[in-house]
Design a protein around this motif. Structure first.
Motif, PDB file in Angstrom:
ATOM      1  N   ALA A 235      49.949  41.593  45.393  1.00 61.96           N
ATOM      2  CA  ALA A 235      49.061  40.939  44.437  1.00 61.96           C
ATOM      3  C   ALA A 235      47.730  40.567  45.078  1.00 61.96           C
ATOM      4  N   GLU A 236      47.783  40.097  46.325  1.00 60.93           N
ATOM      5  CA  GLU A 236      46.558  39.730  47.032  1.00 60.93           C
ATOM      6  C   GLU A 236      45.650  40.944  47.212  1.00 60.93           C
ATOM      7  N   ALA A 237      46.244  42.077  47.555  1.00 66.22           N
ATOM      8  CA  ALA A 237      45.454  43.298  47.754  1.00 66.22           C
ATOM      9  C   ALA A 237      44.815  43.758  46.453  1.00 66.22           C
ATOM     10  N   LEU A 238      45.580  43.757  45.379  1.00 67.08           N
ATOM     11  CA  LEU A 238      45.046  44.183  44.088  1.00 67.08           C
ATOM     12  C   LEU A 238      43.931  43.252  43.629  1.00 67.08           C
ATOM     13  N   GLN A 239      44.107  41.951  43.822  1.00 65.72           N
ATOM     14  CA  GLN A 239      43.083  41.011  43.392  1.00 65.72           C
ATOM     15  C   GLN A 239      41.802  41.176  44.204  1.00 65.72           C
ATOM     16  N   ASP A 240      41.935  41.393  45.522  1.00 63.48           N
ATOM     17  CA  ASP A 240      40.740  41.600  46.339  1.00 63.48           C
ATOM     18  C   ASP A 240      39.994  42.852  45.894  1.00 63.48           C
ATOM     19  N   PHE A 241      40.740  43.898  45.599  1.00 64.58           N
ATOM     20  CA  PHE A 241      40.123  45.139  45.136  1.00 64.58           C
ATOM     21  C   PHE A 241      39.365  44.894  43.825  1.00 64.58           C
ATOM     22  N   ALA A 242      40.000  44.188  42.895  1.00 62.13           N
ATOM     23  CA  ALA A 242      39.367  43.917  41.603  1.00 62.13           C
ATOM     24  C   ALA A 242      38.129  43.035  41.760  1.00 62.13           C
ATOM     25  N   ASP A 243      38.181  42.097  42.707  1.00 61.06           N
ATOM     26  CA  ASP A 243      37.081  41.142  42.860  1.00 61.06           C
ATOM     27  C   ASP A 243      35.804  41.779  43.405  1.00 61.06           C
ATOM     28  N   ILE A 244      35.907  42.973  43.959  1.00 55.91           N
ATOM     29  CA  ILE A 244      34.692  43.680  44.392  1.00 55.91           C
ATOM     30  C   ILE A 244      33.756  43.881  43.207  1.00 55.91           C
ATOM     31  N   GLN A 245      34.336  44.073  42.024  1.00 54.49           N
ATOM     32  CA  GLN A 245      33.540  44.185  40.796  1.00 54.49           C
ATOM     33  C   GLN A 245      33.405  42.847  40.090  1.00 54.49           C
ATOM     34  N   ILE A 246      34.535  42.159  39.919  1.00 51.49           N
ATOM     35  CA  ILE A 246      34.540  40.953  39.093  1.00 51.49           C
ATOM     36  C   ILE A 246      33.631  39.870  39.670  1.00 51.49           C
ATOM     37  N   ILE A 247      33.750  39.613  40.952  1.00 46.55           N
ATOM     38  CA  ILE A 247      32.996  38.537  41.594  1.00 46.55           C
ATOM     39  C   ILE A 247      31.723  39.045  42.243  1.00 46.55           C
ATOM     40  N   ASP A 248      31.833  40.156  42.996  1.00 44.43           N
ATOM     41  CA  ASP A 248      30.697  40.621  43.794  1.00 44.43           C
ATOM     42  C   ASP A 248      29.708  41.470  43.010  1.00 44.43           C
ATOM     43  N   ILE A 402      46.145  48.965  33.973  1.00 44.22           N
ATOM     44  CA  ILE A 402      45.472  48.302  35.085  1.00 44.22           C
ATOM     45  C   ILE A 402      44.084  47.765  34.722  1.00 44.22           C
ATOM     46  N   GLN A 403      43.431  48.295  33.689  1.00 41.11           N
ATOM     47  CA  GLN A 403      42.032  47.964  33.425  1.00 41.11           C
ATOM     48  C   GLN A 403      41.777  46.474  33.202  1.00 41.11           C
ATOM     49  N   PRO A 404      42.631  45.742  32.465  1.00 36.72           N
ATOM     50  CA  PRO A 404      42.374  44.308  32.300  1.00 36.72           C
ATOM     51  C   PRO A 404      42.322  43.545  33.628  1.00 36.72           C
ATOM     52  N   VAL A 405      43.060  43.988  34.623  1.00 32.33           N
ATOM     53  CA  VAL A 405      42.979  43.350  35.941  1.00 32.33           C
ATOM     54  C   VAL A 405      41.608  43.595  36.546  1.00 32.33           C
ATOM     55  N   LEU A 406      41.127  44.824  36.450  1.00 32.60           N
ATOM     56  CA  LEU A 406      39.829  45.179  37.008  1.00 32.60           C
ATOM     57  C   LEU A 406      38.684  44.506  36.263  1.00 32.60           C
ATOM     58  N   ASP A 407      38.926  44.151  35.010  1.00 34.17           N
ATOM     59  CA  ASP A 407      37.905  43.480  34.199  1.00 34.17           C
ATOM     60  C   ASP A 407      37.978  41.961  34.312  1.00 34.17           C
ATOM     61  N   GLY A 408      38.985  41.455  35.027  1.00 32.54           N
ATOM     62  CA  GLY A 408      39.120  40.012  35.185  1.00 32.54           C
ATOM     63  C   GLY A 408      39.791  39.309  34.033  1.00 32.54           C
ATOM     64  N   ALA A 413      48.431  38.863  40.076  1.00 33.91           N
ATOM     65  CA  ALA A 413      49.785  38.307  40.190  1.00 33.91           C
ATOM     66  C   ALA A 413      50.543  38.399  38.875  1.00 33.91           C
ATOM     67  N   ASP A 414      49.876  38.082  37.769  1.00 35.57           N
ATOM     68  CA  ASP A 414      50.539  38.161  36.457  1.00 35.57           C
ATOM     69  C   ASP A 414      50.864  39.610  36.103  1.00 35.57           C
ATOM     70  N   TYR A 415      49.955  40.499  36.419  1.00 37.04           N
ATOM     71  CA  TYR A 415      50.155  41.908  36.067  1.00 37.04           C
ATOM     72  C   TYR A 415      51.372  42.490  36.783  1.00 37.04           C
ATOM     73  N   VAL A 416      51.466  42.278  38.088  1.00 39.75           N
ATOM     74  CA  VAL A 416      52.572  42.898  38.834  1.00 39.75           C
ATOM     75  C   VAL A 416      53.909  42.257  38.470  1.00 39.75           C
ATOM     76  N   ALA A 417      53.907  40.958  38.190  1.00 39.02           N
ATOM     77  CA  ALA A 417      55.157  40.304  37.800  1.00 39.02           C
ATOM     78  C   ALA A 417      55.663  40.839  36.470  1.00 39.02           C
ATOM     79  N   GLN A 418      54.749  41.069  35.544  1.00 35.17           N
ATOM     80  CA  GLN A 418      55.127  41.587  34.233  1.00 35.17           C
ATOM     81  C   GLN A 418      55.596  43.040  34.298  1.00 35.17           C
TER      82      GLN A 418
END
Length: 436
Positions: A235-248, A402-408, A413-418
């Motif tokens: 989950a940490e890896a996926l979130q960091d990957f997504a945050d390159i777009q979402i945050i940065d 996967i797209q909603p994760v990449l869009d924030g 964590a919620d995505y992989v658990a589901q």
């Protein structure tokens, strides 16, 4: 995915052959009057290279080879249609994820004995490549050989050296990978949307593996029995990957990507970091900026990671010319002159280990850091998660939503658990179908 899956050389040179490969010919006579069918997939540069290779095989054996070529996205469908219609090509590309099913259902021939009779020393070929097409009835990677590698495909990480130099940003170290934090910082420095410039533009389906593995996560356990996406490391890896777009904001937005995809932007010099495989080299030679290879950024393990792909060349179990068909597979996979022509065409690294670690590294032309390809092939490249399972459906499910994760809109964590129970059910079904 734009960076898709990939006889003397076109210029007639051997590009500094030191004689290390000890490659004897894998062909012989006795093919006069025989026509083989050979089905493969590839782009224009690969087709040209294989036209030369096939012509050389025909000249050496006296056989004729009818070539059936498709685009990558059509190959699986057309091959399955040929199998269903009882018109299986004598020799054809075999995807890693199909080895178990094709061997168990008798589509492909066990060529172990034919290889031994021909005197081909498979130890001279990348072990990963040969083992990818071994199957013992239960596990891929050991047992009889059902194909030889067309190639091994190290999926490396590239950067636009010219962009770095023009912006005065220190060049990446080819031996010391960025941490995730360092990588994200540099990507932000490279990004200026008003100047049509971005730090990166990574396709999640082909680049997330590097993040997950380097952080100590994986899609499943080693035995491919338990889906393991619901771990903190994953989950940490996926979130960091997504945050390159979402945050940065270091990648083009969805709207910008629709106007021009990130591959096209990379080709135009607008992207700082982008993946590179050996099959890209022939195309990238024409870029108007300088580029090179570096390791992928590292997560908490401190170790870089990426995947190592392959396509196999297999022989139909129904061929009427098994010996000659196996000769063709061996020629395309392990003949020294053929391998030289293919790497000189810029579509793969040599299958022959000595050639890859010798004359290939000494050859002129980009990338300057060819050693990165070799290190991936020899040391740390991994097979994609579904490469050794009955079907890839369990793994394919991961990318569907996967797209909603990449869009924030959804946390990693919620995505992989589901998703884990759904993927687990499909992996269980695949193992049941395989009888394991």
């Amino acid at each position: 995915m734009a960076t898709g899956l990939a006889a003397c050389g076109a210029d007639g040179t051997n590009n500094g052959n030191s004689g290390e490969s000890s490659g004897s010919s894998t062909t012989g006579g006795g093919g006069a009057g025989v026509e083989l069918t050979y089905m493969f997939r590839g782009g224009e540069d690969e087709r040209k290279a294989y036209d030369q290779a096939i012509a050389a095989f025909e000249e050496q054996t006296g056989a004729k080879v009818k070539v059936i070529v498709t685009d990558a996205d059509q190959y699986r469908t057309k091959l399955q249609a040929a199998i269903t219609g009882g018109q299986v090509p004598d020799v054809f590309y075999l995807e890693q994820g199909s080895v178990m099913a094709f061997a168990k259902t008798g589509v492909v021939k066990d060529i172990t004995g034919d290889i031994e009779a021909a005197g081909l020393d498979v130890s001279k070929v990348w072990k990963y490549g040969v083992d990818s097409y071994r199957f013992d009835g239960t596990r891929v990677g050991q047992g009889a050989i059902y194909g030889l590698p067309k190639d091994v495909g190290p999926f490396s990480f590239g950067y636009n050296k010219t962009m770095f130099e023009e912006l005065g940003i220190p060049l990446p170290d080819k031996d010391k990978p960025y941490t995730w934090a360092e990588f994200r910082d540099v990507a932000k420095q490279l990004t200026s949307p008003e100047d049509e410039r971005w730090g990166t533009g990574l396709n999640v389906a082909w680049n997330l593996q590097a993040w997950v593995w380097s952080n100590g996560g994986d899609w499943a356990d080693e035995e491919r029995r338990t889906v393991t996406i619901d771990t903190p490391e994953f989950a940490e890896a996926l979130q960091d990957f997504a945050d390159i777009q979402i945050i940065d904001g270091s990648t083009p937005s969805i709207e910008q990507a629709q106007t021009m995809d990130t591959y096209q932007r990379w080709m135009r010099g607008q992207i700082g970091f982008f993946p590179v495989g050996p099959w890209d080299v022939s195309t990238y030679q024409g870029l108007d900026f300088e580029w090179d290879l570096i390791p992928y950024p590292v997560g908490k393990t401190g170790e870089t990671a990426t995947w190592l792909g392959s396509l196999g060349i297999s022989v139909s179990n129904s061929t009427e010319h098994a010996e000659l068909a196996t000769q063709l597979a061996m020629y395309l996979s392990a003949d020294e002159e053929c391998q030289r022509s293919l790497y000189q065409a810029g579509i793969q690294i040599p299958n022959l280990v000595d050639m890859a670690k010798g004359e290939y590294l000494e050859a002129e032309g980009a990338p300057a850091n060819k050693e990165e390809f070799i290190q991936i092939a020899e040391d740390y490249g991994r097979a994609l998660p579904a490469a050794a399972t009955w079907t890839p459906e369990w793994y394919d499910d991961f990318w569907v939503g996967i797209q909603p994760v990449l869009d924030g809109e959804v946390t990693a964590a919620d995505y992989v658990a589901q998703l884990q129970p759904q993927m687990q059910a499909k992996l269980d079904a695949a193992n049941m179908d395989a009888g394991i």
